[in-house]
Scaffold this active site. Sequence first.
Site, PDB file in Angstrom:
ATOM      1  N   THR A 191       1.024  -3.508   2.925  1.00 32.37           N
ATOM      2  CA  THR A 191       0.826  -4.953   2.779  1.00 32.37           C
ATOM      3  C   THR A 191      -0.465  -5.112   2.009  1.00 32.37           C
ATOM      4  OG1 THR A 191       1.921  -5.635   4.834  1.00 32.37           O
ATOM      5  CG2 THR A 191       0.160  -7.035   4.121  1.00 32.37           C
ATOM      6  N   ARG A 219      15.104  -9.190   8.239  1.00 33.55           N
ATOM      7  CA  ARG A 219      13.886  -8.989   9.037  1.00 33.55           C
ATOM      8  C   ARG A 219      12.649  -9.580   8.340  1.00 33.55           C
ATOM      9  NH1 ARG A 219       8.649  -6.476   8.341  1.00 33.55           N
ATOM     10  NH2 ARG A 219       7.944  -5.762  10.374  1.00 33.55           N
ATOM     11  N   VAL A 220      11.841 -10.284   9.107  1.00 30.94           N
ATOM     12  CA  VAL A 220      10.572 -10.814   8.613  1.00 30.94           C
ATOM     13  C   VAL A 220       9.476 -10.330   9.553  1.00 30.94           C
ATOM     14  CG1 VAL A 220       9.215 -12.887   8.116  1.00 30.94           C
ATOM     15  CG2 VAL A 220      11.672 -12.872   7.629  1.00 30.94           C
ATOM     16  N   GLY A 221       8.374  -9.867   8.982  1.00 31.92           N
ATOM     17  CA  GLY A 221       7.262  -9.374   9.795  1.00 31.92           C
ATOM     18  C   GLY A 221       6.232 -10.452  10.069  1.00 31.92           C
ATOM     19  N   ASP A 222       5.018 -10.009  10.330  1.00 29.60           N
ATOM     20  CA  ASP A 222       3.947 -10.930  10.712  1.00 29.60           C
ATOM     21  C   ASP A 222       3.257 -11.591   9.527  1.00 29.60           C
ATOM     22  OD1 ASP A 222       3.092  -8.203  10.104  1.00 29.60           O
ATOM     23  OD2 ASP A 222       1.077  -8.983  10.435  1.00 29.60           O
ATOM     24  N   THR A 242      -2.428  -6.075   8.766  1.00 32.14           N
ATOM     25  CA  THR A 242      -1.450  -5.134   8.222  1.00 32.14           C
ATOM     26  C   THR A 242      -1.061  -4.155   9.323  1.00 32.14           C
ATOM     27  OG1 THR A 242      -1.148  -3.194   6.807  1.00 32.14           O
ATOM     28  CG2 THR A 242      -3.413  -3.854   7.226  1.00 32.14           C
ATOM     29  N   GLY A 243       0.211  -3.903   9.470  1.00 31.27           N
ATOM     30  CA  GLY A 243       0.649  -2.973  10.506  1.00 31.27           C
ATOM     31  C   GLY A 243       2.038  -3.330  10.989  1.00 31.27           C
ATOM     32  N   GLY A 245       4.462  -5.317  12.203  1.00 29.71           N
ATOM     33  CA  GLY A 245       4.499  -6.769  12.301  1.00 29.71           C
ATOM     34  C   GLY A 245       5.047  -7.309  13.605  1.00 29.71           C
TER      35      GLY A 245
HETATM   36  N1  ASP Z   1       2.794  -6.087   8.563  1.00 27.91           N
HETATM   37  C1  ASP Z   1       3.802  -5.764   7.609  1.00 27.91           C
HETATM   38  C2  ASP Z   1       5.137  -6.143   8.178  1.00 27.91           C
HETATM   39  O1  ASP Z   1       5.397  -5.868   9.340  1.00 27.91           O
HETATM   40  C3  ASP Z   1       3.825  -4.334   7.202  1.00 27.91           C
HETATM   41  C4  ASP Z   1       2.479  -3.682   7.033  1.00 27.91           C
HETATM   42  O2  ASP Z   1       1.459  -4.336   6.985  1.00 27.91           O
HETATM   43  O3  ASP Z   1       2.417  -2.452   6.936  1.00 27.91           O
HETATM   44  O4  ASP Z   1       5.949  -6.657   7.441  1.00 27.91           O
END
Ligand code: ASP
Length: 327
Positions: A191, A219-222, A242-243, A245
């Site tokens: 991200t 799918r949608v993340g954070d 980032t991580g 989500g």
């Molecule tokens: N946070 C992002 C998501 O879950 C992915 C990431 O930051 O690595 O879409």
Amino acid sequence: MPGSAWSLVLHGGSGVIDRADLRPEQDRAYRHALAGAAETGAAVLRAHGSALDAVEAAVRKLEDEPLFNAGRGAVFTDEGKIELDAAIMDGATLGAGAVAGISAARNPISLARAVMEQSPHAFLIGAGADHFAQARGLEQVEPGYFFVESRWRALEKQLRREGLPVPPRPSGVAADHPVAALAHDEGKRGTVGVVARDAKGDVAAATSTGGITAKHWGRVGDSPVIGAGTYAANASAAVSGTGEGEYFIRLSLAHRICALVEFEGLALQAACDRVVQQDLSRLGGHGGVIAVAPDGQMAWSFNTSGMYRARIAEDEPLAVAIYKDEP
Ligand code: ASP
């Protein structure tokens, strides 16, 4: 102490990023790209531009860079498509704009800003959001623009692992970009995000992502969820995450950090550490955050082996880091 100095912090994703994983030329390419984006945002702030303009400019630069999982370098869905998510928030007004599952805008962060400033809404998704982008004259690109060979290989690997068929390559695929071969697979994810504080003391946050490799079912993340992966308020701080989500959403992670600053009076670094090292870790999630406060404090915190990151301020030279053992 509060002052008139500006500051900016950015990330290019967190995950499994160990020294042994990156070849020297990859390490160099990432550092160069992070520095370039930080300087792009800093140039806006140096010229007395707003935090909002700075975070948008720096994220656009990262979105155009094939090394990161956002914009051009985005990962593919299980169907071999691109579905991009982004959000931007203005800490001065609490204005916010977000988009999810879009596939044709070259710079999703500018589309998020258009949602904030040119629509009565805060969050648009899918085909509707793509139509809005066209109607507002935002630059559109063909699917081939987003093709990065190493991302496709990561998709093939992931689908094989899941025992799923590999879809045909998108039509009109552009020739492989030499730099693109340098992109590192941070374990399916990645991200980009930027937070800034301008000379007026306003803060802003912006986050953009392709999500996760081989994502299914819309799918949608954070990242585009206001309060989860992105939040900014002059009363507390601007945060971009980032991580994983799913965990960030469940913790309202970015807003949680801001709430600790606003209501519990925690220093910014302490709030970031508490939420990432304790709350996120306890839940079993992995990732990191960057943050700035209206008084100029800057912070980052992550519980992964690495996070691409950079910080710069009027009174602090540019610092770029990747691995955990770097300051
Ligand atoms: N946070 C992002 C998501 O879950 C992915 C990431 O930051 O690595 O879409």
